[in-house]
Enzyme design. Structure first.
Site, PDB file in Angstrom:
ATOM      1  N   ASP A 131       0.797  -1.231   0.000  1.00 54.41           N
ATOM      2  CA  ASP A 131       0.000   0.000   0.000  1.00 54.41           C
ATOM      3  C   ASP A 131       0.828   1.280   0.000  1.00 54.41           C
ATOM      4  O   ASP A 131       0.310   2.358  -0.314  1.00 54.41           O
ATOM      5  CB  ASP A 131      -0.939   0.030   1.223  1.00 54.41           C
ATOM      6  CG  ASP A 131      -1.978  -1.069   1.182  1.00 54.41           C
ATOM      7  OD1 ASP A 131      -2.184  -1.645   0.104  1.00 54.41           O
ATOM      8  OD2 ASP A 131      -2.583  -1.356   2.239  1.00 54.41           O
ATOM      9  N   ARG A 158      -6.644  -2.545 -21.663  1.00 52.14           N
ATOM     10  CA  ARG A 158      -6.869  -1.467 -22.620  1.00 52.14           C
ATOM     11  C   ARG A 158      -7.096  -2.012 -24.036  1.00 52.14           C
ATOM     12  O   ARG A 158      -7.868  -1.434 -24.811  1.00 52.14           O
ATOM     13  CB  ARG A 158      -5.696  -0.484 -22.618  1.00 52.14           C
ATOM     14  CG  ARG A 158      -5.947   0.728 -23.519  1.00 52.14           C
ATOM     15  CD  ARG A 158      -4.826   1.730 -23.443  1.00 52.14           C
ATOM     16  NE  ARG A 158      -4.792   2.467 -22.196  1.00 52.14           N
ATOM     17  CZ  ARG A 158      -5.609   3.464 -21.893  1.00 52.14           C
ATOM     18  NH1 ARG A 158      -6.567   3.820 -22.731  1.00 52.14           N
ATOM     19  NH2 ARG A 158      -5.494   4.099 -20.746  1.00 52.14           N
ATOM     20  N   GLY A 174      -5.069  -0.843  -1.870  1.00 54.77           N
ATOM     21  CA  GLY A 174      -4.602   0.426  -1.331  1.00 54.77           C
ATOM     22  C   GLY A 174      -5.420   0.885  -0.147  1.00 54.77           C
ATOM     23  O   GLY A 174      -4.995   1.742   0.620  1.00 54.77           O
ATOM     24  N   GLU A 191      -7.323   7.223 -18.011  1.00 57.31           N
ATOM     25  CA  GLU A 191      -7.981   8.526 -18.134  1.00 57.31           C
ATOM     26  C   GLU A 191      -8.306   9.162 -16.791  1.00 57.31           C
ATOM     27  O   GLU A 191      -8.475  10.375 -16.701  1.00 57.31           O
ATOM     28  CB  GLU A 191      -9.263   8.383 -18.962  1.00 57.31           C
ATOM     29  CG  GLU A 191      -9.042   8.358 -20.467  1.00 57.31           C
ATOM     30  CD  GLU A 191      -8.304   7.103 -20.936  1.00 57.31           C
ATOM     31  OE1 GLU A 191      -7.599   7.191 -21.950  1.00 57.31           O
ATOM     32  OE2 GLU A 191      -8.424   6.033 -20.306  1.00 57.31           O
TER      33      GLU A 191
END
Length: 325
Positions: A131, A158, A174, A191
């Site tokens: 983390d 992607r 996280g 993005e």
């Protein structure tokens, strides 16, 4: 307290790539400087249950490149109790362990701090968590490897996002820290990143939809920090309801992020901090976390490492905003 002769080492909490490199460094640096080393299996649970084994250099041979931890790890609820801590201390006395090196994250180092305060044990912490949320060190062991794993996964996602003109919400670990999400978003050309540090009154999803995809893009990647209330599934459902003309998919990377061979950066960090732990013990230091800051080994009091929120550089949000147009 008398002279330290025997050092115990354990890994605790979630595993992180580079923990084995840290175990190796503590063991070999310890032996090189005249200490006896004992490996403690399964974290604090193993300390409570007496799962202790003398370690030699051979025990840590050929492990620097392995992910996970050869000492195994566990999250111990029993260690949080006075009875559990007493059992753990009894094991230290029985095994004649004079100092303890704990490799783990926030919860693990909190346990070490409390244990040290209650029983006057010399505890040294190494920052082993993907983390990157421990204060006082530029990076934690496992963070760099995990970052690279996320970027590799997003690169593959992607291909499908562009082929099908879809929005993909990719959820990463996280917890309360957005380091993985924000930096992997920049590195993978995503993005947007939705992170806890940016949770102001501004609706992050609405801001992103207005700025990004509605202007020029039919496919995109949004990296989302995991959250029980508003993770990737939450935002994907919102898009389906508020912008039904978009094709939306979710990919939750989960424990895929934890495994794998540690990067060179994590191996070096683990090696430097492992040696630093032995140096700290030789210097008479107690109850500190060993970190690396500005390329220098530093010693951070447990209270600072675990109590202070590690700040995310908010300029990174601007970097991602400008590069994702």
């Amino acid at each position: 307290m008398g002279k330290i002769k025997t050092i115990g080492v354990l890994t605790s909490g979630g595993d992180a790539p580079g923990m084995n490199a840290a175990i190796r460094a503590v063991t070999r640096a310890g032996i090189c400087n005249g200490f006896n080393i004992k490996g403690i299996y399964r974290g604090y649970d193993g300390l409570i249950n007496g799962e202790v084994k003398p370690f030699t250099t051979e025990n840590v041979s050929g492990i620097i490149m392995q992910g996970g931890t050869i000492l195994k790890t566990a999250r111990s609820t029993e260690f949080m109790t006075p009875e559990g801590k007493q059992k753990a201390y009894d094991t230290l006395v029985r095994e004649e362990i004079d100092a303890l090196v704990v490799i783990g994250g926030n919860g693990s180092l909190t346990g070490a701090r409390d244990f040290a305060a209650e029983f006057d044990v010399c505890c040294i912490g190494l920052p082993g968590t993907i983390d990157n949320d421990l204060y006082g060190t530029d990076s934690t062991i496992g963070y760099d490897t995990t970052m690279n794993t996320i970027v590799e996964c997003v690169d593959r996602i992607r291909d499908t996002a562009q082929s099908h003109e879809r929005i993909f919400f990719v959820e990463v670990m996280g917890r309360d820290a957005g380091f993985l999400a924000q930096n992997s978003a920049i590195a993978s050309g995503a993005e947007a990143a939705i992170i806890p540090e940016d949770s102001t009154d501004v609706d992050q999803l609405a801001r992103f939809m207005e700025r990004g995809i509605r202007k020029s893009k039919k496919s995109c990647i949004v990296i989302v920090s995991e959250s029980p209330k508003c993770g990737a599934l939450y935002y994907a459902e919102r898009v389906r309801n508020e912008f039904p003309n978009y094709d939306v998919r979710v990919s939750i990377l989960g424990h895929l992020q934890r495994g794998g061979r540690p990067s060179a950066h994590d191996r070096i960090l683990a090696s430097r901090t492992g040696v630093g732990a032995i140096e700290a013990i030789m210097q008479g230091q107690r109850n500190v976390m060993v970190g690396v800051r500005n390329n220098e080994v530093v010693y951070v009091p447990f209270s600072d490492a675990i109590r202070t929120d590690k700040p995310l550089d908010m300029k990174l949000i601007k970097v991602l905003d400008e590069l994702s147009i």
